[in-house]
Design a protein around this motif. Structure first.
Motif, PDB file in Angstrom:
ATOM      1  N   CYS A   1       0.833  -1.213   0.000  1.00 25.82           N
ATOM      2  CA  CYS A   1       0.000   0.000   0.000  1.00 25.82           C
ATOM      3  C   CYS A   1       0.866   1.261   0.000  1.00 25.82           C
ATOM      4  CB  CYS A   1      -0.919  -0.008   1.215  1.00 25.82           C
ATOM      5  SG  CYS A   1      -2.002   1.425   1.321  1.00 25.82           S
ATOM      6  N   ILE A   2       0.571   2.182  -0.909  1.00 25.30           N
ATOM      7  CA  ILE A   2       1.291   3.464  -0.970  1.00 25.30           C
ATOM      8  C   ILE A   2       0.630   4.486  -0.053  1.00 25.30           C
ATOM      9  CG2 ILE A   2       1.938   5.403  -2.454  1.00 25.30           C
ATOM     10  CD1 ILE A   2       1.919   3.402  -4.812  1.00 25.30           C
ATOM     11  N   SER A   3      -0.694   4.610  -0.169  1.00 21.01           N
ATOM     12  CA  SER A   3      -1.445   5.575   0.650  1.00 21.01           C
ATOM     13  C   SER A   3      -2.919   5.198   0.666  1.00 21.01           C
ATOM     14  CB  SER A   3      -1.264   6.993   0.112  1.00 21.01           C
ATOM     15  OG  SER A   3      -1.822   7.097  -1.194  1.00 21.01           O
ATOM     16  N   VAL A   4      -3.642   5.787   1.609  1.00 16.48           N
ATOM     17  CA  VAL A   4      -5.069   5.498   1.771  1.00 16.48           C
ATOM     18  C   VAL A   4      -5.835   6.814   1.865  1.00 16.48           C
ATOM     19  CG1 VAL A   4      -6.808   4.372   3.204  1.00 16.48           C
ATOM     20  CG2 VAL A   4      -4.528   3.360   3.005  1.00 16.48           C
ATOM     21  N   LYS A   5      -6.891   6.939   1.064  1.00 10.22           N
ATOM     22  CA  LYS A   5      -7.762   8.112   1.138  1.00 10.22           C
ATOM     23  C   LYS A   5      -8.908   7.805   2.096  1.00 10.22           C
ATOM     24  CE  LYS A   5      -8.515  10.671  -2.434  1.00 10.22           C
ATOM     25  NZ  LYS A   5      -8.959  11.176  -3.766  1.00 10.22           N
TER      26      LYS A   5
ATOM     27  N   VAL B   1     -12.543   4.502   5.185  1.00 10.20           N
ATOM     28  CA  VAL B   1     -11.687   4.324   4.012  1.00 10.20           C
ATOM     29  C   VAL B   1     -12.511   4.527   2.745  1.00 10.20           C
ATOM     30  CG1 VAL B   1     -10.227   2.705   2.726  1.00 10.20           C
ATOM     31  CG2 VAL B   1     -10.182   2.704   5.235  1.00 10.20           C
ATOM     32  N   LEU B   2     -11.976   5.356   1.822  1.00  8.37           N
ATOM     33  CA  LEU B   2     -12.633   5.606   0.535  1.00  8.37           C
ATOM     34  C   LEU B   2     -11.953   4.847  -0.597  1.00  8.37           C
ATOM     35  CD1 LEU B   2     -13.130   9.482   0.817  1.00  8.37           C
ATOM     36  CD2 LEU B   2     -14.676   7.655   1.565  1.00  8.37           C
ATOM     37  N   SER B   3     -10.624   4.852  -0.576  1.00  3.73           N
ATOM     38  CA  SER B   3      -9.846   4.176  -1.617  1.00  3.73           C
ATOM     39  C   SER B   3      -8.405   4.035  -1.147  1.00  3.73           C
ATOM     40  CB  SER B   3      -9.890   4.956  -2.937  1.00  3.73           C
ATOM     41  OG  SER B   3      -9.254   6.224  -2.794  1.00  3.73           O
ATOM     42  N   ALA B   4      -7.598   3.333  -1.934  1.00  9.09           N
ATOM     43  CA  ALA B   4      -6.187   3.181  -1.596  1.00  9.09           C
ATOM     44  C   ALA B   4      -5.374   3.041  -2.876  1.00  9.09           C
ATOM     45  CB  ALA B   4      -5.975   1.961  -0.706  1.00  9.09           C
ATOM     46  N   LYS B   5      -4.117   3.481  -2.801  1.00 10.59           N
ATOM     47  CA  LYS B   5      -3.189   3.348  -3.921  1.00 10.59           C
ATOM     48  C   LYS B   5      -2.185   2.241  -3.614  1.00 10.59           C
ATOM     49  CE  LYS B   5      -3.511   8.190  -5.373  1.00 10.59           C
ATOM     50  NZ  LYS B   5      -2.793   9.479  -5.536  1.00 10.59           N
ATOM     51  N   PHE B   6      -1.877   1.459  -4.664  1.00 10.63           N
ATOM     52  CA  PHE B   6      -0.993   0.312  -4.491  1.00 10.63           C
ATOM     53  C   PHE B   6       0.149   0.338  -5.499  1.00 10.63           C
ATOM     54  CE2 PHE B   6      -5.081  -0.937  -2.775  1.00 10.63           C
ATOM     55  CZ  PHE B   6      -4.729  -1.501  -1.563  1.00 10.63           C
ATOM     56  N   SER B   7       1.268  -0.188  -5.066  1.00 12.38           N
ATOM     57  CA  SER B   7       2.488  -0.210  -5.861  1.00 12.38           C
ATOM     58  C   SER B   7       2.372  -1.145  -7.072  1.00 12.38           C
ATOM     59  CB  SER B   7       3.650  -0.665  -4.975  1.00 12.38           C
ATOM     60  OG  SER B   7       4.787  -0.948  -5.741  1.00 12.38           O
ATOM     61  N   LYS B   8       3.085  -0.775  -8.149  1.00 12.29           N
ATOM     62  CA  LYS B   8       3.177  -1.638  -9.332  1.00 12.29           C
ATOM     63  C   LYS B   8       4.584  -2.214  -9.491  1.00 12.29           C
ATOM     64  CE  LYS B   8       1.087  -0.486 -13.168  1.00 12.29           C
ATOM     65  NZ  LYS B   8       0.671   0.291 -14.354  1.00 12.29           N
TER      66      LYS B   8
END
Length: 288
Positions: free
Chosen positions: A137-141, A176-183
């Motif tokens: 996980c990079i960040s969480v909105k 939690v609304l959404s999250a960004k994940f690493s590629k």
């Protein structure tokens, strides 16, 4: 968005009978804000529901809680050049399937866990072999209810620990609304990765018992949780309609029980483990 009375039984994988007087399905941020306002005016505690795979409804009726189950705009999967953003309502297993087909080897565990993204973030879900949310996980909105703001929490700010996060630590503050994940860690042999994922899924199916359950009951401590339960199993009251599985001793199977009896089974197990093994068993399941 309507706030309604709702039978919660099928919203938990252990299938205990429960009823909520207040329930809604926000489809966007404005809906969430309306729900928060309603809860504040009526002095209700907010509970966010996901896929229902890690929760236990301990009451037959809830009249002082507002249950939210995110839908609509929170159910998305978007790929960008350097990251993937996924909505809180999107299923973790489906996300894992998509990411594995992209060759992203760090997401095998996504495909093994029956949760939604929001619940997985809160729980820092993962497997012992394949990793945890904190690893990718990079960040969480989130919506910060306390300050009525939408903010982005970095990986470090999420305070991820074993089956824990700031979402759980500060209960009732964040949604939690959404999250960004690493590629990162993309492999060229996608077929081999897909094959590995299928093998892991088959191992999981073979290892886990059948029946209504919320999965693991307790968190591993000095000893694996299943071993603790197995050692004290003979001392437990077996008259309830729920029991620890013979196939996986950390899983409770519900045949014909209610949430109160299952909570009592959990508490009894913790008490006996403390008495006989001098170990503290902490619950992995979220008891509502």
């Amino acid at each position: 968005m309507d706030i309604i009375e709702k039978d919660l039984t099928k919203l938990s994988t252990i299938r205990v009978k429960s009823l909520a007087k207040y329930y809604c399905e926000p489809a966007n941020v404005n809906d969430i804000r309306k729900a928060v306002e309603f809860s504040s005016k009526n002095n209700l505690e907010i509970e966010v529901l996901g896929n229902g795979s890690n929760i236990l409804f301990s009451k037959e009726t809830y009249d002082r809680k507002l249950f939210l189950k995110l839908k609509g705009e929170f159910n998305f999967f978007n790929e960008y050049e350097n990251f993937i953003e996924i909505g809180a309502a999107f299923y973790l297993k489906l996300a894992g399937k998509k990411m594995i087909k992209m060759g992203l080897k760090d997401y095998v565990f996504f495909h093994l866990i029956p949760a939604c993204i929001g619940g997985a973030i809160a729980q820092n879900a993962g497997t012992s072999c394949d990793g945890e949310i904190k690893d990718v996980c990079i960040s969480v909105k989130v919506i910060d209810i306390l300050n009525n703001k939408i903010i982005d929490l970095s990986n470090q700010e999420c305070l991820f620990e074993y089956r824990d996060s700031i979402i759980k630590k500060e209960k009732g503050r964040f949604i939690v609304l959404s999250a960004k994940f690493s590629k990162k860690n993309k492999v060229s042999n996608v077929k081999q990765l897909v094959s590995k994922c299928r093998e892991r899924m088959q191992e999981k199916i073979n290892r886990e018992p059948s029946g209504y359950s919320f999965g693991s009951t307790f968190i591993n401590n000095q000893l694996p949780a299943w071993e603790c339960v197995k050692r004290v199993k003979k001392s437990l009251d077996n008259s309830r309609g729920a029991f620890f599985s013979e196939k996986h001793a950390n899983w409770i199977i519900n045949q014909d029980s209610n949430g109160i009896d299952i909570v009592n089974l959990i508490k009894e197990t913790q008490k006996i483990v403390k008495s006989e093994l001098n170990l503290e068993l902490k619950t992995e399941v979220r008891i509502i």
